[in-house]
Motif scaffolding. Sequence first.
Motif, short mmCIF file in Angstrom:
data_model
loop_
_atom_site.label_atom_id
_atom_site.label_comp_id
_atom_site.label_asym_id
_atom_site.label_seq_id
_atom_site.Cartn_x
_atom_site.Cartn_y
_atom_site.Cartn_z
N PRO A 391 44.91 48.13 24.81
CA PRO A 391 45.02 46.77 25.36
C PRO A 391 45.59 46.79 26.77
CG PRO A 391 45.96 46.89 23.15
CD PRO A 391 45.71 48.29 23.58
N SER A 392 45.11 45.90 27.61
CA SER A 392 45.62 45.82 28.97
C SER A 392 47.02 45.22 28.97
CB SER A 392 44.69 44.97 29.85
OG SER A 392 44.63 43.65 29.35
N ARG A 393 47.80 45.63 29.97
CA ARG A 393 49.17 45.11 30.10
C ARG A 393 49.36 44.65 31.53
NH1 ARG A 393 53.41 49.35 27.71
NH2 ARG A 393 54.78 47.55 28.09
N SER A 394 49.75 43.39 31.67
CA SER A 394 49.96 42.79 33.00
C SER A 394 48.71 42.94 33.87
CB SER A 394 51.17 43.44 33.70
OG SER A 394 52.33 43.32 32.91
N GLY A 395 47.56 42.80 33.22
CA GLY A 395 46.30 42.88 33.97
C GLY A 395 45.85 44.28 34.28
N GLN A 396 46.62 45.29 33.87
CA GLN A 396 46.25 46.68 34.14
C GLN A 396 45.70 47.33 32.88
OE1 GLN A 396 50.13 48.00 36.08
NE2 GLN A 396 48.65 49.01 37.42
N HIS A 424 51.35 52.38 25.12
CA HIS A 424 52.19 51.81 24.07
C HIS A 424 52.34 52.83 22.95
CE1 HIS A 424 53.53 48.96 20.92
NE2 HIS A 424 53.97 48.26 21.95
N PHE A 425 53.53 52.82 22.30
CA PHE A 425 53.80 53.85 21.27
C PHE A 425 52.83 53.73 20.10
CE2 PHE A 425 56.22 50.27 19.67
CZ PHE A 425 56.10 50.36 18.30
N THR A 426 52.35 52.51 19.81
CA THR A 426 51.40 52.37 18.71
C THR A 426 50.07 53.06 19.02
OG1 THR A 426 50.69 50.23 19.59
CG2 THR A 426 52.42 50.21 17.91
N TYR A 427 49.72 53.09 20.32
CA TYR A 427 48.48 53.76 20.69
C TYR A 427 48.65 55.27 20.63
CZ TYR A 427 43.85 54.04 22.84
OH TYR A 427 42.51 54.26 23.05
N LEU A 431 46.35 57.85 18.56
CA LEU A 431 45.79 59.11 19.06
C LEU A 431 46.19 60.28 18.16
CD1 LEU A 431 46.34 58.72 22.91
CD2 LEU A 431 44.19 58.51 21.66
N GLU A 432 47.44 60.25 17.69
CA GLU A 432 47.89 61.30 16.78
C GLU A 432 47.03 61.33 15.53
OE1 GLU A 432 51.63 62.22 13.80
OE2 GLU A 432 52.03 61.11 15.64
N ARG A 447 53.51 66.28 19.01
CA ARG A 447 54.05 65.64 20.22
C ARG A 447 52.89 65.29 21.16
NH1 ARG A 447 59.08 69.53 22.02
NH2 ARG A 447 60.79 68.30 21.16
N ILE A 448 52.90 64.06 21.68
CA ILE A 448 51.92 63.67 22.70
C ILE A 448 52.70 63.15 23.89
CG2 ILE A 448 49.98 62.19 23.28
CD1 ILE A 448 49.23 62.09 20.37
#
Length: 455
Positions: A391-396, A424-427, A431-432, A447-448
């Motif tokens: 998801p984008s954050r602050s338009g980024q 974000h940690f959920t992402y 990925l894990e 570890r990522i």
Amino acid sequence: MTRPIVALVGRPNVGKSTLFNRLVGERMAIVDDTPGTTRDRLFGEAEWNGRAFHVIDTGGIDPTHGGKTPLSIGSADFIAEIKAQAHTAISEADVVLFIADGQAGVTAPDIEVANILRRSQKKMKDGSFFPPIILVVNKCEARETREAASQFYELALGDPHPVSAVHGSDTGDLLDALVAIFPAEKAIEEDESVKIAIVGKPNAGKSSLLNRLVGEERAIVSPIPGTTRDATDTRIKVNGLDVTLIDTAGIRRRGRIEPGVEQFSVLRSFKAIERADVALLMIDATTGITAQDAHIAGFILEQWKSCVVVVNKWDAVEKDSYTMDEHTRKIRSDLNFMDYVPLLFISAKTGQRVDTVLPMALRVQEERLARLTTSKINEVIHKAQDAHAHPSRSGQQLKMFYGTQVRSDPPTFMIYVNNPKLMHFTYLRYLENQIRKEYGFLGTPIRIVTKGRRE
């Protein structure tokens, strides 16, 4: 490198817990003006000038007999508690910080503790005494109190170090003196064996499992919780492979840790986890997962160690065709932060499925050392990004350019992105999971790490 152990010793209400909190950098110990507030022995980790070490808050010598009648100075019970605390600290610590109260001045208990500590030291070949003792005069906020700290030379423990644990005054100088007398860092001895630590609460069956695995009565087995006091290494061969089994003392909730040797046995257990490649977390099938089991599992994860959950005493559980599935679901729910660990249901008493424990531990160790090619990693992360964009954050929008495995033991992946702050940690957890789908890394934490780079 095993971290040095620093024990805080002294009579009640001299500020040991406050100094402990100051050294470890967080409020772990309960602080109160009532003497004897610290009933158990807390331990934490601290670092100064690049040297990491363990800190032990021993708790004050209980000034009451049975919690009711005050003990007179010099009574047999009071002296017994002083000796137990001092001898335990001396036997386990690399350095002892003897804490005194600068506002109260030198007291009879201070003199008694100082005498016991000196008599307990061992004289080394070079003429020095081990462990070294540093005299800390606490509560020296006022200038007059600091100037009066010289009276503590009477204890014959060297130069007193006046500090204020509450305000942090001169604790930096104390830490400089502390790390200066730490044992020299030794090169890690080459040990190619797979180190497997057997950990868990008291009376979970750790020593019984050890005896089954080695095929002889190596460890004392008793139904009395806390029988094992030390972390004990046993070397065996499994299919030609060298394996070191580390049997440890049971770990209890802090409030239930008994005074004396058992309190330091908890630290030995945690240090065994630090030394291990794989931890066998023993669970009592008759009680299920307790808060302390989850606490130990959390420590295993914090240390990035691989893990196998061994559910012992399975013979004592009344079973039907659904019992194992029900226990599995419950354990998975209680240890949801370690959903990658394998579960084994055994009975160390009868030997049921004990023969599966070491093969599973060694399989977990193999996966801990596995490496993925850079092309495979990039295939996984780009497929994951296409299926579910961050998801984008602050338009980024987060962009992942490429990834690579930078190390094993434990598996560590570096992913280069446009801005690490967007991740974000959920992402990362997503990925894990995608990496685990490609290659299980059974029982092993992943570890990522993200690193920024330009397109």
